[in-house]
Write an enzyme that holds these catalytic residues in place. Structure first.
Site, PDB file in Angstrom:
ATOM      1  N   GLY A 235      44.182  45.442  31.081  1.00 32.11           N
ATOM      2  CA  GLY A 235      43.316  46.100  32.046  1.00 32.11           C
ATOM      3  C   GLY A 235      42.324  45.126  32.637  1.00 32.11           C
ATOM      4  N   GLY A 236      41.473  45.643  33.514  1.00 36.83           N
ATOM      5  CA  GLY A 236      40.471  44.793  34.127  1.00 36.83           C
ATOM      6  C   GLY A 236      39.692  45.538  35.182  1.00 36.83           C
TER       7      GLY A 236
ATOM      8  N   GLY B  58      36.029  44.851  38.128  1.00 39.90           N
ATOM      9  CA  GLY B  58      35.410  43.888  39.016  1.00 39.90           C
ATOM     10  C   GLY B  58      34.672  42.792  38.283  1.00 39.90           C
TER      11      GLY B  58
ATOM     12  CB  ALA C  22      35.103  41.985  32.159  1.00 43.87           C
TER      13      ALA C  22
ATOM     14  CB  VAL D 204      40.448  44.540  28.989  1.00 43.65           C
ATOM     15  CG1 VAL D 204      40.559  44.952  27.528  1.00 43.65           C
ATOM     16  CG2 VAL D 204      39.082  44.950  29.534  1.00 43.65           C
TER      17      VAL D 204
ATOM     18  CE  LYS E 141      35.217  45.253  29.201  1.00 40.46           C
ATOM     19  NZ  LYS E 141      34.402  46.423  29.583  1.00 40.46           N
TER      20      LYS E 141
ATOM     21  CG  ASP F 249      30.296  52.567  34.927  1.00 42.18           C
ATOM     22  OD1 ASP F 249      30.415  53.392  35.851  1.00 42.18           O
ATOM     23  OD2 ASP F 249      30.985  51.539  34.840  1.00 42.18           O
TER      24      ASP F 249
END
Length: 708
Positions: free
Chosen positions: A17-18, A20, A22, A24, A39, A133
């Protein structure tokens, strides 16, 4: 990054995953032998000292959380310019993927998820950590159904230099609280507002506010009320809708006072006595800072007001009428002087306003339409932006994209809007598929290598396996294509491996009963090895000398690798103290000249009633019969003729030792009587027979003696 040992401890396996800020990765903690998620901070932020300081401080604060619904933080570290956070790895999907696949969710399932999220937030708030967030992307659903909230405290680390990046704000603006959208300090109730939006999305399958830009969405959070969830999905219980409406109030004071209060409401909302409760009504909230549409002030009203302000008023009364008229008539031009002053003043004001507007127009930069450059190469996108009076931020944000060619723009932070000329547009540029360096798999087992390749996305249909016989163990990789160290795309590469089938095998023959010389030739032809030290001799009554008695290492029909050593047992003949004796059997047919069937059976140290010789004879013959005797044993030889028992001979071991044993066995036949003799000649014949009979008796006596 894949294949790199981060910090000398975390072996990076694959990207999972990822965002803006970082990326992962899935990794293996070689020290504790467990899977972890790592991360890694994007390279464009490594020079922002304030970001790094807050990033690490917030990560360390989140590491203090210990709750079953919070992703655990294991480690924070830095290797050269790479900043990373190591956290718990969750097998499963995030809530956003679940919503995309199955929304709207059942009320029971959505409430179950919300309860766990709220419990996690309550724990964080008690530890003075505000998430800021909360969104489906940051909520992981494990394969066991347990909810895990991740990314605690990361939003606080955004600075002025990164706030405009779409990865840090645009992805979350749909879940902003009004106070978050205003840019003022946010607290616990801001997280509860975001949770209300998440619950709304789970139950309706849509977001409450959509817009062409992040600003328009943020303004809707400030100005507009959300559409009632039950108007979209009437299956939502009223009690659940009431929770959403309360959590998403514009005024923070009208929301839940704490996560614990909201959790208690969620725990009981599906009880039968609450499902059809009345809809909660909230008082109107008047925000003086709310953006409003005001009616325009018309010009004639302004002029009228100005004239009324400056025009002199005449006071009329009964006692002053003549005086006033007389004055006006006497000085008719006096009233024009104030009017002139007003007119000049208005003209000057108009000139000042016009000049001010002209100056603003000169100072105000021209606005231009942002061109859509997604799909262009980076060079073409730069040219297109420059042709419109804009520029591309340098350097662009680069990411690996499996389906987008290298150097092609796949996103931009501003589009479908007008901006000031000269503005910088952030471009997201593809680095193409993420390339991985191929390891050296030669000498490893193919099963283990296949599992490792599956973990980085290489499926079996792209792994070709060829086999050949080799001295290496079965399943060992002998060769690989591409070679070790070559870069490849895990999603498209095709790998080829030459794998050992083990040494070539042959079927083991049955050697028992074969002569040693014959076995040597047969084993050599099959590629098997018979060494002299592997030939084990032993005495045997049953097998002749140099006859194979037993196969020691491999049984008949076994698959034996070529080149294998074979061990056998071979007869060296009877033991040294055994005695062998050859008995001569002289036997005649029953009738001279006619055939008879002779059968000889013997018993000795080799076994009982063993068939020796079977022969058809027409005349007297000598048949040698060999018997073997062990100490203190006897051997017998039995003779039958035409299926009739004729005689038996016994030989003892002691007789052979002392030399007193008889030499043989004789079995005579019958003489044939001539058919031409008559009864008258019988007396004469009787004499002859008498003499012959005497000799015959002697012969039989001799035969009996021989038999004895």
């Amino acid at each position: 990054m894949i294949g790199h040992d981060l910090g000398g401890r975390y072996e990076i396996l694959s990207r999972i995953g990822g965002g803006g800020m970082a990326l992962v990765y899935k990794a293996h903690d070689v020290l504790l032998n467990r899977k972890v998620a790592v991360k890694v901070l994007r390279q464009q932020f490594v020079n922002d000292d304030e970001f790094i300081r807050r990033f690490r401080r917030e990560a360390q604060s989140a590491a203090a959380l210990s709750h079953p619904n919070v992703v655990s933080i294991y480690d924070v570290g830095q290797e050269d310019e790479t900043h990373y956070i190591v956290m718990e790895y969750i097998e499963g999907n995030n809530l956003n993927e679940l919503i995309q696949e199955r929304a709207p969710l059942q009320a029971e399932e959505a409430v179950r998820f919300a309860v766990q999220i709220c419990d996690a937030l309550g724990h964080a708030h008690q530890n003075h950590i505000i998430h800021r967030d909360i969104k489906p992307h940051n909520i992981l659903i494990g394969n066991n159904g347990r909810v895990k909230v991740t990314d605690f405290g990361i939003a606080r680390a955004v600075t002025s230099s990164t706030i405009t990046h779409t990865g840090s704000v645009l992805g979350s603006v749909h879940y902003f609280s009004p106070e978050h959208a205003k840019g003022i300090n946010t607290g616990e109730k801001s997280d509860l507002y975001s949770l209300g939006i998440v619950l709304y999305q789970m139950l309706t399958g849509k977001l409450p506010f959509l817009g062409e830009s992040p600003i328009s969405v943020a303004l809707k959070h400030l100005q507009e009320n959300i559409e009632a969830p039950r108007s979209i999905n009437p299956h939502i219980p009223q009690s659940v809708e009431n929770i959403i409406l309360k959590a998403t109030r514009k005024n923070p004071s009208e929301r839940y006072s704490s996560a614990q209060e909201m959790l208690l409401d969620l725990d009981t909302c599906l009880r039968s006595d609450r499902l059809n409760e009345s809809k909660t009504i909230f008082p109107m909230f008047n925000d003086l800072e709310e953006t409003r549409v005001m009616p325009a002030i018309r010009g004639d009203i302004v002029a009228s007001a100005s004239a009324e302000r400056f025009e002199p008023k005449v006071v009329v009364s009964d006692t002053s009428t003549k005086w006033a008229d007389g004055e006006n008539n006497k000085n008719p031009k006096k009233w024009k002087k104030p009017l002139t002053v007003v007119g000049v003043t208005l003209v000057l004001l108009a000139l000042i306003i016009f000049g001010f507007l002209w100056l603003l127009d000169k100072l105000d930069t021209e606005e231009v339409e942002v061109p859509y450059v997604v799909g262009m190469t980076l060079a073409d996108a730069r040219k297109e932006l420059e042709s419109k009076g804009l520029e591309a931020q340098d350097p662009p944000i680069r990411e690996f994209q499996k389906d987008i060619p290298k150097d092609q723009v796949f996103d931009q932070n501003k589009q479908n809007m007008r901006v000031k000329a000269g503005s910088a547009i952030v471009l997201y540029v593809s680095d193409g598929p993420e390339m991985v360096g191929l390891k050296n798999y030669v000498g490893q087992m193919i099963k283990a290598v296949q599992e490792e390749l599956h973990s980085i996305g290489i499926t079996n249909d792209r792994i070709e396996i060829k086999e050949e016989h080799n001295e290496q163990p079965l399943g060992t990789i002998l060769e690989q294509t591409p070679a070790s160290g070559e870069l490849f795309d895990p999603l498209t590469v095709k790998l080829s491996f030459l794998v050992s089938k083990g040494p070539e095998t042959v079927e083991m023959p049955d050697l028992v009963g074969e002569k040693l010389s014959t076995a040597r030739k047969l084993l050599k032809s099959l590629g098997l090895v018979l060494k002299e030290e592997n030939i084990l001799y032993e005495p045997s009554y049953l097998h002749e000398k140099d006859t194979i008695i037993m196969q020691e290492t491999h049984m008949p029909l076994d698959q034996v690798p070529k080149g294998s050593d074979i061990t056998i047992r071979v007869s060296s003949g009877p033991p040294a103290d055994a005695k062998s004796y050859v008995l001569n059997v002289r036997i005649s047919p029953a009738v001279e000249g006619q055939s008879s069937e002779v059968k000889i059976v013997y018993s000795d140290a080799r076994g009982e009633n063993m068939e020796g010789i079977t022969r058809t004879i027409t005349s007297t013959v000598d048949i040698p019969v060999t018997v073997i005797l062990a100490p203190d044993t006897v051997a017998t030889v039995t003779v039958s003729r035409d299926n009739q028992f004729m005689d038996t001979k016994t030989i003892s071991y002691d007789e052979l030792v002392s030399g007193t044993g008889s030499s043989g066995l004789t079995i005579p036949g019958e003489e044939l009587v001539p058919p031409t003799q008559n009864t008258e000649e019988q007396p004469v014949q009787g004499e002859v027979n008498g003499s012959d009979g005497e000799s015959t008796t002697e012969g039989e006596s001799e035969g009996s003696e021989q038999g004895q």
